[in-house]
Motif scaffolding. Structure first.
Motif, short mmCIF file in Angstrom:
data_model
loop_
_atom_site.label_atom_id
_atom_site.label_comp_id
_atom_site.label_asym_id
_atom_site.label_seq_id
_atom_site.Cartn_x
_atom_site.Cartn_y
_atom_site.Cartn_z
N LEU A 114 -5.46 -6.46 3.82
CA LEU A 114 -4.53 -7.56 4.06
C LEU A 114 -3.20 -7.05 4.61
O LEU A 114 -2.61 -7.65 5.53
CB LEU A 114 -4.30 -8.34 2.77
CG LEU A 114 -5.36 -9.38 2.41
CD1 LEU A 114 -5.14 -9.89 0.98
CD2 LEU A 114 -5.33 -10.55 3.39
N ASP A 115 -2.70 -5.97 4.04
CA ASP A 115 -1.46 -5.37 4.55
C ASP A 115 -1.65 -4.95 6.01
O ASP A 115 -0.77 -5.18 6.84
CB ASP A 115 -1.06 -4.16 3.70
CG ASP A 115 0.18 -3.46 4.23
OD1 ASP A 115 1.30 -3.88 3.87
OD2 ASP A 115 0.02 -2.50 5.01
N MET A 116 -2.81 -4.36 6.30
CA MET A 116 -3.07 -3.86 7.65
C MET A 116 -3.11 -5.00 8.67
O MET A 116 -2.44 -4.94 9.71
CB MET A 116 -4.39 -3.09 7.66
CG MET A 116 -4.80 -2.53 9.01
SD MET A 116 -6.29 -1.51 8.87
CE MET A 116 -7.52 -2.78 8.47
N VAL A 117 -3.88 -6.06 8.37
CA VAL A 117 -4.00 -7.15 9.35
C VAL A 117 -2.69 -7.94 9.45
O VAL A 117 -2.46 -8.61 10.46
CB VAL A 117 -5.18 -8.09 9.00
CG1 VAL A 117 -6.49 -7.33 9.00
CG2 VAL A 117 -4.96 -8.80 7.68
N GLY A 118 -1.85 -7.84 8.45
CA GLY A 118 -0.56 -8.52 8.49
C GLY A 118 0.53 -7.71 9.16
O GLY A 118 1.70 -8.11 9.13
N GLY A 119 0.18 -6.57 9.75
CA GLY A 119 1.16 -5.75 10.44
C GLY A 119 2.02 -4.92 9.52
O GLY A 119 3.15 -4.55 9.87
N GLY A 120 1.49 -4.59 8.32
CA GLY A 120 2.24 -3.80 7.37
C GLY A 120 2.14 -2.31 7.62
O GLY A 120 1.89 -1.87 8.75
N ASN A 121 2.33 -1.54 6.56
CA ASN A 121 2.36 -0.08 6.71
C ASN A 121 0.97 0.54 6.94
O ASN A 121 0.86 1.60 7.57
CB ASN A 121 2.97 0.57 5.47
CG ASN A 121 4.41 0.16 5.24
OD1 ASN A 121 4.67 -0.77 4.51
ND2 ASN A 121 5.35 0.84 5.89
#
Length: 350
Positions: A281-288
């Motif tokens: 979820l962090d990845m697809v949301g443009g997170g770290n």
């Protein structure tokens, strides 16, 4: 709880091996065996017809059931069904070696032709599986071998992932997310366990040998993901300008993410191993999280069953079979989830 952690609690602590070869190293099996791609294990139509007509049965004796091992189990059960092999028992030892021994004794009452299992404690596992071996059961292991057992005599094979490929792909993904330059923090699994040791070592080897403009400036061993936040905080305290951080699997990666968010750090990239919904979820949301590397867990099960069938026919099987690894980024989560786990990604990621 991830089963790597539990193993760490019972294993002698050892620094992760560092590859120093001039040539690219390769994955090796539990006893130093060369890897064989699972695609090289082939049964003919005649072989499969013999198996289907044989009235064979199988038992699955798992170390612990969770997302990854459930996918391995599904692969094994699907392939056994295709080959007409009835799965008569499936157990979950809760990562307890003595319970795994009891599980083997229990399933032996069903007189299975095959047992597929991941041995929890290889040094003591001969006492776990000896009763099955002595009864002529075809044993196929996942990830670990059994100390004192001889390939081709006591067991058919070990099926695992291409561990160097996993660590290598993690390094490539992190390097690309950093534009091929910068400073990296390296968090490794500080326990004597070949699966994580080889993955971690492959990451480090690839960065040090293939990316001259990237430097690992801080290294910290980890045995319990509960300590990942403290480790990450220490890394960033010593090196606040870190461009990237490697973690040995997804649970400690979540600890790193927590620290980065607390510090308002949206720039440092994180790469980890094994699928995990919060990390994805962090990845697809443009997170770290820049990428997640995973193995083909479902295919480990498929080829464990396939190898067991070959064993029933007394066909030779190489000692260490490996599946491929894949890099999952923001744009291929659904496809990657299916390829790795043979299931749809969680709704939150679709």
């Amino acid at each position: 709880m991830n089963w790597f952690i539990k193993l760490a609690a019972t294993s002698a602590i050892a620094a992760v091996p560092t590859f120093t070869l001039a040539e690219t190293p390769a994955t090796v099996g539990p006893n130093g065996e060369a890897p064989t791609p699972v695609s090289e294990l082939v049964l003919s139509a005649e072989d499969e017809a013999k198996i289907i007509a044989g009235g064979h049965t199988a038992a699955l004796v798992w170390h612990e059931l969770y997302d990854w091992s459930n996918s391995v189990a599904r692969g094994a059960k699907d392939e056994f069904a295709r080959l007409g092999i009835d799965v008569v028992a499936e157990t979950d030892a809760g990562f307890d070696p003595s319970r795994q021994k009891s599980d083997v004794e229990t399933v032996m009452a069903r007189e299975p032709s095959i047992i597929v299992s991941l041995p929890i404690d290889p040094p003591t596992a001969a006492g776990v599986y000896g009763i099955a071996r002595d009864a002529g059961v075809k044993l196929v292991f996942v990830d670990n071998a059994v100390n004192g057992f001889t390939h081709g005599e006591d067991y058919v094979t070990v099926v695992s992932a291409d561990l160097f490929q996993i660590g290598n792909k993690a390094a490539v993904a992190l390097a690309e997310s950093m534009g091929g330059k910068g400073e990296v923090g390296y968090m490794y699994h500080d326990a004597d366990f070949p699966v994580t040791n080889q993955r971690d070592g492959a990451f480090k080897w690839t960065i040090e040998n293939k990316y001259p403009d990237i430097k690992i400036v801080t290294e910290s061993g980890m045995t319990d993901p509960a300590n990942a936040e403290d480790i990450a905080r220490g890394m960033l305290s010593r090196n606040p300008e870190l461009d990237g951080i490697y973690t040995p699997w997804a649970e400690p990666a979540l600890g790193v993410l927590s620290v980065l968010r607390q510090q308002g750090n949206a720039e440092a990239k994180v790469v980890t191993i094994d699928l995990n919904e919060p990390a994805a979820l962090d990845m697809v949301g443009g997170g770290n999280i820049a990428a997640i590397v995973a193995d083909e867990a479902y295919n480990i099960g498929v080829y464990a069953a396939h190898a067991a069938a070959a064993g029933l026919l007394d066909k030779p099987v190489d000692p260490f079979l490996v599946v491929n690894a894949l890099t999952i980024g923001p744009n291929n989560v659904a496809d990657g989830w299916m390829q790795s786990l043979h299931s749809e990604a969680p709704k939150s990621l679709r």
